[in-house]
Every structure is written in structure tokens, then in C-alpha cells.
Design a protein around this motif. Structure first.
Motif, PDB file in Angstrom:
ATOM      1  N   UNK A  11       0.864  -1.174   0.000  1.00  0.00           N
ATOM      2  CA  UNK A  11       0.000   0.000   0.000  1.00  0.00           C
ATOM      3  C   UNK A  11       0.909   1.234   0.000  1.00  0.00           C
ATOM      4  N   UNK A  12       0.319   2.421  -0.060  1.00  0.00           N
ATOM      5  CA  UNK A  12       1.128   3.643   0.042  1.00  0.00           C
ATOM      6  C   UNK A  12       1.893   3.664   1.364  1.00  0.00           C
ATOM      7  N   UNK A  13       1.247   3.247   2.438  1.00  0.00           N
ATOM      8  CA  UNK A  13       1.916   3.166   3.746  1.00  0.00           C
ATOM      9  C   UNK A  13       3.056   2.153   3.696  1.00  0.00           C
ATOM     10  N   UNK A  14       2.809   1.007   3.079  1.00  0.00           N
ATOM     11  CA  UNK A  14       3.818  -0.043   3.011  1.00  0.00           C
ATOM     12  C   UNK A  14       5.058   0.367   2.245  1.00  0.00           C
ATOM     13  N   UNK A  20      11.598  -1.438   6.469  1.00  0.00           N
ATOM     14  CA  UNK A  20      11.211  -2.425   7.472  1.00  0.00           C
ATOM     15  C   UNK A  20      10.691  -3.726   6.859  1.00  0.00           C
ATOM     16  N   UNK A  21      10.808  -3.882   5.548  1.00  0.00           N
ATOM     17  CA  UNK A  21      10.155  -5.013   4.884  1.00  0.00           C
ATOM     18  C   UNK A  21      10.641  -6.373   5.367  1.00  0.00           C
ATOM     19  N   UNK A  22      11.928  -6.514   5.652  1.00  0.00           N
ATOM     20  CA  UNK A  22      12.394  -7.832   6.104  1.00  0.00           C
ATOM     21  C   UNK A  22      11.927  -8.117   7.531  1.00  0.00           C
ATOM     22  N   UNK A  23      11.834  -7.084   8.359  1.00  0.00           N
ATOM     23  CA  UNK A  23      11.307  -7.274   9.716  1.00  0.00           C
ATOM     24  C   UNK A  23       9.816  -7.612   9.652  1.00  0.00           C
ATOM     25  N   UNK A  24       9.093  -6.989   8.724  1.00  0.00           N
ATOM     26  CA  UNK A  24       7.666  -7.305   8.564  1.00  0.00           C
ATOM     27  C   UNK A  24       7.496  -8.741   8.083  1.00  0.00           C
ATOM     28  N   UNK A  25       8.407  -9.211   7.235  1.00  0.00           N
ATOM     29  CA  UNK A  25       8.354 -10.606   6.784  1.00  0.00           C
ATOM     30  C   UNK A  25       8.544 -11.557   7.964  1.00  0.00           C
ATOM     31  N   UNK A  74      -2.143  -2.442   7.506  1.00  0.00           N
ATOM     32  CA  UNK A  74      -2.196  -1.391   6.495  1.00  0.00           C
ATOM     33  C   UNK A  74      -1.030  -1.300   5.538  1.00  0.00           C
ATOM     34  N   UNK A  75      -0.116  -2.251   5.569  1.00  0.00           N
ATOM     35  CA  UNK A  75       1.065  -2.183   4.710  1.00  0.00           C
ATOM     36  C   UNK A  75       0.919  -2.926   3.385  1.00  0.00           C
ATOM     37  N   UNK A  76      -0.012  -3.871   3.313  1.00  0.00           N
ATOM     38  CA  UNK A  76      -0.126  -4.710   2.111  1.00  0.00           C
ATOM     39  C   UNK A  76      -1.570  -4.947   1.707  1.00  0.00           C
ATOM     40  N   UNK A  77      -1.714  -5.360   0.467  1.00  0.00           N
ATOM     41  CA  UNK A  77      -2.925  -5.972  -0.075  1.00  0.00           C
ATOM     42  C   UNK A  77      -2.448  -7.294  -0.668  1.00  0.00           C
ATOM     43  N   UNK A  78      -3.269  -8.329  -0.594  1.00  0.00           N
ATOM     44  CA  UNK A  78      -2.802  -9.631  -1.082  1.00  0.00           C
ATOM     45  C   UNK A  78      -3.839 -10.326  -1.951  1.00  0.00           C
ATOM     46  N   UNK A  79      -3.332 -11.179  -2.800  1.00  0.00           N
ATOM     47  CA  UNK A  79      -4.125 -12.090  -3.612  1.00  0.00           C
ATOM     48  C   UNK A  79      -3.590 -13.483  -3.318  1.00  0.00           C
TER      49      UNK A  79
END
Length: 99
Positions: A11-14, A20-25, A74-79
């Protein structure tokens, strides 16, 4: 365990929080583990999706619960797509072609 392919878009926030993407993972893997699922692999990608993951979960409800928890941040959208390995596909074909 069922296998799921999860296609993720920031998302825009993400995207603003990309450092921080690896910590979020890692946090996502922890959420899945608490629910009885497992993050098998994660890839950061170029193209229409920012991340592709492979997840094993006991059922649809478990993967959905995990994605709801992470999506609510609020950081992602997923399929999400259910994936079948060779043995599962052979069983499906056998069932489909049975008398």
C-alpha cells in the motif's frame, strides 16, 4: 498441509516503510507459526507484485486469518491462490476421470 501462493502489493503506507520489509516478513512468519501455518519462502519481486510468498497452512481458514491479521496493519494488499503439488493433482485428475 495445503500450499498457498500469496501475491503481495504494498500500500502507500507499506512503500513508505520499505526499510522495514524484512522485519515485517519475520513478523508475518511469526503470525503464521502461532496459527499453525508456515512461511515456506518469500521473494521480493519486480513487476505487478512486490512480494511473492509460499505458505503452508492446514486449511483455508488459517491462511485467511493470518492474512487478515497482517492486512489489518495497512502495509499490504494480497491475492491468494491455492496451489497443488504433483501428488495432489494426480489425485484430482483421478477423481475427475473416475467412472
Amino acid at each position: 498441509m495445503a500450499t498457498f501462493v500469496v501475491l503481495v502489493s504494498w500500500t502507500e503506507q507499506g512503500i513508505r516503510m520499505y526499510p522495514e520489509t524484512t522485519q515485517r516478513a519475520d513478523a508475518f512468519a511469526g503470525v503464521l507459526e502461532k496459527l499453525g501455518a508456515r512461511l515456506v519462502s518469500i521473494f521480493w519481486t519486480i513487476g505487478p507484485y512486490d512480494i511473492v510468498t509460499i505458505v503452508e497452512a492446514p486449511d483455508d481458514a488459517t491462511i485467511t486469518a493470518g492474512l487478515l491479521r497482517v492486512g489489518a496493519l495497512g502495509n499490504i494488499r494480497s491475492t491468494t491462490m491455492r496451489a497443488f503439488d504433483r501428488a495432489e493433482m494426480e489425485s484430482i485428475v483421478a477423481k475427475a476421470t473416475a467412472g
